[in-house]
Structure formats: structure tokens, C-alpha cells
Design an enzyme around this catalytic site. Structure first.
Site, PDB file in Angstrom:
ATOM      1  N   ASP A   1      -5.093  71.902  61.735  1.00 52.25           N
ATOM      2  CA  ASP A   1      -6.044  72.932  61.300  1.00 52.25           C
ATOM      3  C   ASP A   1      -5.685  74.310  61.841  1.00 52.25           C
ATOM      4  O   ASP A   1      -6.012  75.326  61.232  1.00 52.25           O
ATOM      5  CB  ASP A   1      -7.451  72.572  61.770  1.00 52.25           C
ATOM      6  CG  ASP A   1      -8.200  71.709  60.767  1.00 52.25           C
ATOM      7  OD1 ASP A   1      -7.656  71.469  59.678  1.00 52.25           O
ATOM      8  OD2 ASP A   1      -9.322  71.282  61.079  1.00 52.25           O
TER       9      ASP A   1
ATOM     10  N   HIS B   1     -17.755  70.117  59.935  1.00 55.05           N
ATOM     11  CA  HIS B   1     -17.471  71.095  58.875  1.00 55.05           C
ATOM     12  C   HIS B   1     -18.695  71.338  58.002  1.00 55.05           C
ATOM     13  O   HIS B   1     -18.993  72.477  57.632  1.00 55.05           O
ATOM     14  CB  HIS B   1     -16.319  70.611  57.990  1.00 55.05           C
ATOM     15  CG  HIS B   1     -14.973  71.092  58.449  1.00 55.05           C
ATOM     16  ND1 HIS B   1     -14.623  72.418  58.462  1.00 55.05           N
ATOM     17  CD2 HIS B   1     -13.891  70.415  58.887  1.00 55.05           C
ATOM     18  CE1 HIS B   1     -13.390  72.549  58.908  1.00 55.05           C
ATOM     19  NE2 HIS B   1     -12.918  71.357  59.172  1.00 55.05           N
TER      20      HIS B   1
ATOM     21  N   GLN C   1     -14.232  66.626  61.925  1.00 59.80           N
ATOM     22  CA  GLN C   1     -14.412  66.806  60.485  1.00 59.80           C
ATOM     23  C   GLN C   1     -15.878  66.817  60.107  1.00 59.80           C
ATOM     24  O   GLN C   1     -16.311  67.567  59.234  1.00 59.80           O
ATOM     25  CB  GLN C   1     -13.691  65.692  59.719  1.00 59.80           C
ATOM     26  CG  GLN C   1     -12.190  65.858  59.680  1.00 59.80           C
ATOM     27  CD  GLN C   1     -11.771  67.212  59.145  1.00 59.80           C
ATOM     28  OE1 GLN C   1     -12.024  67.535  57.990  1.00 59.80           O
ATOM     29  NE2 GLN C   1     -11.150  68.023  59.981  1.00 59.80           N
TER      30      GLN C   1
ATOM     31  N   HIS D   1      16.706  75.157  14.356  1.00 59.63           N
ATOM     32  CA  HIS D   1      17.294  74.795  15.642  1.00 59.63           C
ATOM     33  C   HIS D   1      18.760  74.388  15.458  1.00 59.63           C
ATOM     34  O   HIS D   1      19.643  74.812  16.209  1.00 59.63           O
ATOM     35  CB  HIS D   1      16.527  73.625  16.281  1.00 59.63           C
ATOM     36  CG  HIS D   1      15.247  74.009  16.954  1.00 59.63           C
ATOM     37  ND1 HIS D   1      14.165  74.508  16.266  1.00 59.63           N
ATOM     38  CD2 HIS D   1      14.871  73.966  18.264  1.00 59.63           C
ATOM     39  CE1 HIS D   1      13.177  74.744  17.109  1.00 59.63           C
ATOM     40  NE2 HIS D   1      13.586  74.429  18.336  1.00 59.63           N
TER      41      HIS D   1
ATOM     42  N   GLU E   1      -7.898  63.471  52.549  1.00 55.81           N
ATOM     43  CA  GLU E   1      -7.368  64.805  52.816  1.00 55.81           C
ATOM     44  C   GLU E   1      -6.549  64.779  54.114  1.00 55.81           C
ATOM     45  O   GLU E   1      -5.409  65.228  54.162  1.00 55.81           O
ATOM     46  CB  GLU E   1      -8.530  65.789  52.961  1.00 55.81           C
ATOM     47  CG  GLU E   1      -8.104  67.199  53.338  1.00 55.81           C
ATOM     48  CD  GLU E   1      -9.284  68.086  53.704  1.00 55.81           C
ATOM     49  OE1 GLU E   1      -9.088  69.314  53.754  1.00 55.81           O
ATOM     50  OE2 GLU E   1     -10.391  67.565  53.959  1.00 55.81           O
ATOM     51  N   HIS E   2      -7.152  64.274  55.181  1.00 59.91           N
ATOM     52  CA  HIS E   2      -6.477  64.105  56.466  1.00 59.91           C
ATOM     53  C   HIS E   2      -6.424  62.618  56.807  1.00 59.91           C
ATOM     54  O   HIS E   2      -7.409  61.911  56.609  1.00 59.91           O
ATOM     55  CB  HIS E   2      -7.232  64.804  57.609  1.00 59.91           C
ATOM     56  CG  HIS E   2      -7.535  66.241  57.360  1.00 59.91           C
ATOM     57  ND1 HIS E   2      -8.747  66.682  56.861  1.00 59.91           N
ATOM     58  CD2 HIS E   2      -6.777  67.350  57.546  1.00 59.91           C
ATOM     59  CE1 HIS E   2      -8.728  68.000  56.772  1.00 59.91           C
ATOM     60  NE2 HIS E   2      -7.551  68.441  57.164  1.00 59.91           N
TER      61      HIS E   2
END
Length: 430
Positions: free
Chosen positions: A356, A258, A255, A415, A322-323
Site C-alpha cells: 500500500d 478501509h 483492510q 484488399h 485484490e490482495h
């Protein structure tokens, strides 16, 4: 990595704070670019492609010949790997399809829900330092399964105006209908407003840098839907003595590479394990081609030692990664208590990189704590659900008085009257 030993809960928010940057100037610049694209269309996207990508492009559309040639440029083993990954992703997302289920809520009142594909979707695929052809699979496959009629893909060209062949091969493999040599803010603007040959879409998907993310959020205010708010990639790992320090270090680095603004978090139950992981980090870091990027990301990262397993779970749910990798002896029981995470990886032999690329789950996930309220991309991301109801004569007789009473209490006479007229027509005078 900064290290914390049994920190107080009051300290957790500060320890887990994501890397921040001042977005005010960035947002203003992005907004100005989007405004010009909305006004000038084709001439604006040509201008910004020249300015930001250094490429002069007259025809942004990728031709059928370019798609065909891309397949011939790839290593056959890479094509095989992409094909296998695509099949796994297809199987997993196809399993998310649901049947229409009609429910009679009251005698004579039948309700149901039908899934309808979003007709035009736009996919943004980064193509700079790391051309993410895997994201083509993750986004186009569920779009195709959902039944989207038009799947538009934008990805930045190099200075020669070419697209990475793996991206083009993946796009052709999974049914992308149009591919454009267009990146950055200009790609988001083109898909949001329609510019030159790029059609306006109804929803935009895909990862990107801070400029792309800012553009997506700006256009989502009034012009187009987006998949989710997103930020830099992140991973959290929960580990105990059953974990393999080398495996943990490899996942943290996967990670960290990235981007310099990525964040990795290790939550362990002993300082000894953290020591072992840090030794492995130093060893493995030197073997990476993106070493400098990973080093910068590690400066944003933390190792937290908590002796209490329940506190480890509580901290992870507060962070909402996230992960999440759970490298613990009782990983299934621990996973059952996780409520905030984008995607969870269980046991010593489930690396985050499997998700991934090729296990089948989607890697487009909520970051920056948005896992508390957003799901990752899935089949539902590409569909809308329309509800239907059918009421028979007996049904309106049964339910009508309920509707009348509620409408009257809300002082919505029309209505109420819409029901009263029907009841009168059936001979039931009030």
C-alpha cells in the site's frame, strides 16, 4: 467473522459473495450530476462542490504558493518517508520499460511495436476520512515515467477550501502538472468532459467511494477511458500452522478499516488457528481509531477452514482477491499455483500495507473478482502501443500471394487489388 468448516465446493460462491448494494438509484443520481456538468461546466462543479463538500470555491486550481506552503506544514520525517516510498515505486515501475524489438516475420517484412504515452491523464485522489497521499505516488510516478505530458490531479477540499498538505507535497514531488480542489462525481465529470479550468483528459485513474466508481464507469461508456472497474477493498489470507495469528489479525484489520463495505477472507487449515486469530482480532480491534468501520467490515467477512492445501488454492483462485497474503511454510510453491489475484504478499514478514505504501509495487488493484481479467495499475496503464510494419520489394513479392489468396477468400476485392497492383508494378504479372 462467519466461520465455515470444510464447505462443499458448491457452497463456495455463496460463501465468497461480496457485499452487495442496490446501485440503481445511486447510478441514476450520478448520471444526473454528470449530465449537468457536461452541460453547464464551471457553474455545475461550483454548485456540487458547495452541495457535497460544503466549500465555496471560485478558483479550483491549486497555486504554486499553496504547493510550496504544503511542504512547510509537514513533519520532516513524513516527508522523508514519502520520498523513500516514491523512490522505491519509481525503481519498480521504471523496470517495466521495454525496448523496441524489430522482427522480420517473412523475408523483407519487418514489424515492430512502439510504446507511446497517453498525453493527458487524470488522477482522482480521495481526501475525506482517509486522505490517500500514497495514491498520488502510485499513479503519478508511472505516469511520469511513461512520459505523459499532462498529469491532472483532482482531490476534494475541506470546508475551508483547503487540500491535505501531504497530498500536495506528494503531487509536487512526483511531477503532477495541475492540481484542482475538486472531489466526488464532479471531479470525474470535469476530467471526462472538461469543465472550467479542468481540462478533458484521455484516461482517468484512482480509487473512490461508490459514487466515484459509478461516475467512472458511466463516463467510460463513451467519453474517456478508465483504469479498471473497482469496488470496496478486500484481502484474502492463506495460513497454516507456521503463520503468526497476531500478524494475520493485523492484516485483516488493515483492510477492514478501509470502509464498512470492505471484505476480508481467512482461509486456514485448522480451527485452532482461526480461534487464535479471532482472539487477536478482538484485542487489536479495540486499539483502532477506525474501530467502528472495521467492525462493520468484519460482518462481511469469513473464515474458511480447509484441510486440503489444493482446495485452499482452488478456492482462492475462484475468489480472485485484490490482495492475497500467503502465510504458509511453503509459500513460494503455493504462490506459483495462484492464477487470480491483484497483488500477492509472501511469508510472515510481508504485510499488505508494505504494498500500500512503500515496497514499490502498485496498490491500485482490481477488486470484486476483476483480478480474473484485469491487472493492477502499472506502466502499461499509461501508454498505448502502436504497431509498425515496413515491407520491401522482396517482402511484397514473398508475402503478396498469401494476402491475395486470403482477401479473395473473404471476397474483399479491393484488399486483394492493393497487393496485385504492387506486384504488377514490380513486373510480377498474375
Amino acid at each position: 467473522m462467519k466461520r465455515y468448516l470444510n464447505p462443499e465446493k458448491s457452497e463456495w460462491p455463496q460463501i465468497l459473495e461480496r457485499p452487495l448494494f442496490d446501485a440503481s438509484e445511486l447510478t441514476a443520481n450520478v448520471k444526473a450530476i454528470l449530465t449537468e456538468i457536461k452541460t453547464d461546466g464551471l457553474s455545475a462543479i461550483k454548485k456540487f462542490t458547495q452541495q457535497f463538500d460544503g466549500a465555496e470555491i471560485d478558483d479550483f486550481a491549486v497555486s504554486a504558493q499553496e504547493l510550496s506552503e504544503a511542504a512547510n506544514q509537514l513533519d520532516p520525517k513524513l516527508k522523508e518517508a514519502i520520498t523513500i516510498a516514491a523512490e522505491n515505486i519509481k525503481q519498480f515501475h521504471a523496470s517495466q520499460q521495454t525496448e523496441i524489438n524489430k522482427v522480420e516475420t517473412t523475408k523483407g517484412v519487418v514489424c515492430w511495436q512502439k510504446a507511446v504515452a497517453i498525453e493527458k491523464v487524470g488522477l482522482y485522489i480521495p481526501g475525506g476520512s482517509a486522505p490517500l497521499f500514497s495514491s498520488v505516488l502510485m499513479l503519478a510516478i508511472p505516469a511520469q515515467i511513461a512520459g505523459c505530458k499532462e498529469i491532472v490531479l483532482c482531490t476534494p477540499p475541506n470546508k475551508e477550501g483547503q487540500i491535505n498538505p501531504a497530498i500536495l507535497f506528494a503531487a509536487q514531488l512526483v511531477g503532477v502538472t495541475k492540481v484542482f480542489k475538486l472531489g466526488g462525481v464532479q471531479a470525474i465529470g470535469a476530467m471526462a468532459y472538461g469543465a472550467g479550468p479542468v481540462p478533458k483528459v484521455a484516461k482517468i485513474f484512482g480509487p473512490g467511494n461508490q459514487y466515484v466508481m459509478a461516475a467512472k464507469q458511466l463516463v467510460s461508456i463513451s467519453d474517456v477511458a478508465i483504469d479498471m472497474p473497482a469496488g470496496p477493498s478486500e484481502v484474502a489470507i492463506m495460513a497454516d500452522s507456521s503463520a503468526n495469528p497476531a500478524f494475520i489479525a493485523s492484516d485483516l484489520l488493515s483492510q477492514a478499516e478501509h470502509g464498512p463495505d470492505s471484505q476480508v477472507v481467512l482461509v486456514a487449515n485448522s480451527t485452532e488457528l482461526v480461534d487464535q486469530v479471532e482472539l487477536e482480532l478482538a484485542k487489536q480491534l479495540n486499539q483502532l481509531s477506525r474501530k467502528e468501520i472495521a467492525q462493520k467490515a468484519l460482518k462481511n467477512s469469513v473464515a474458511i477452514v480447509l484441510n486440503d492445501e489444493f482446495e485452499m488454492i482452488e478456492l482462492i483462485n475462484e475468489y480472485a482477491p485484490e490482495h492475497l497474503i500467503i502465510s504458509m511454510e511453503n509459500y513460494l510453491q503455493t504462490a506459483d499455483k495462484i492464477t487470480n489475484a491483484g497483488s500477492v504478499f509472501l511469508g510472515n514478514y510481508t504485510p499488505e500495507s508494505a504494498g500500500d505504501y512503500a515496497s514499490g509495487t502498485n496498490h491500485t488493484l482490481p477488486t470484486n473478482g476483476w483480478a480474473r481479467s484485469f491487472s493492477g495499475v502499472n506502466l502499461d496503464s499509461f501508454i498505448r502501443k502502436i504497431t509498425f510494419q515496413e515491407i520491401s520489394e522482396s517482402g511484397i513479392k514473398n508475402l503478396g500471394p498469401v494476402i491475395e489468396k486470403m482477401a479473395e477468400a473473404e471476397q474483399l476485392d479491393a484488399h486483394k487489388n492493393a497487393v496485385t497492383l504492387r506486384l504488377k508494378a514490380l513486373g510480377k504479372e498474375k
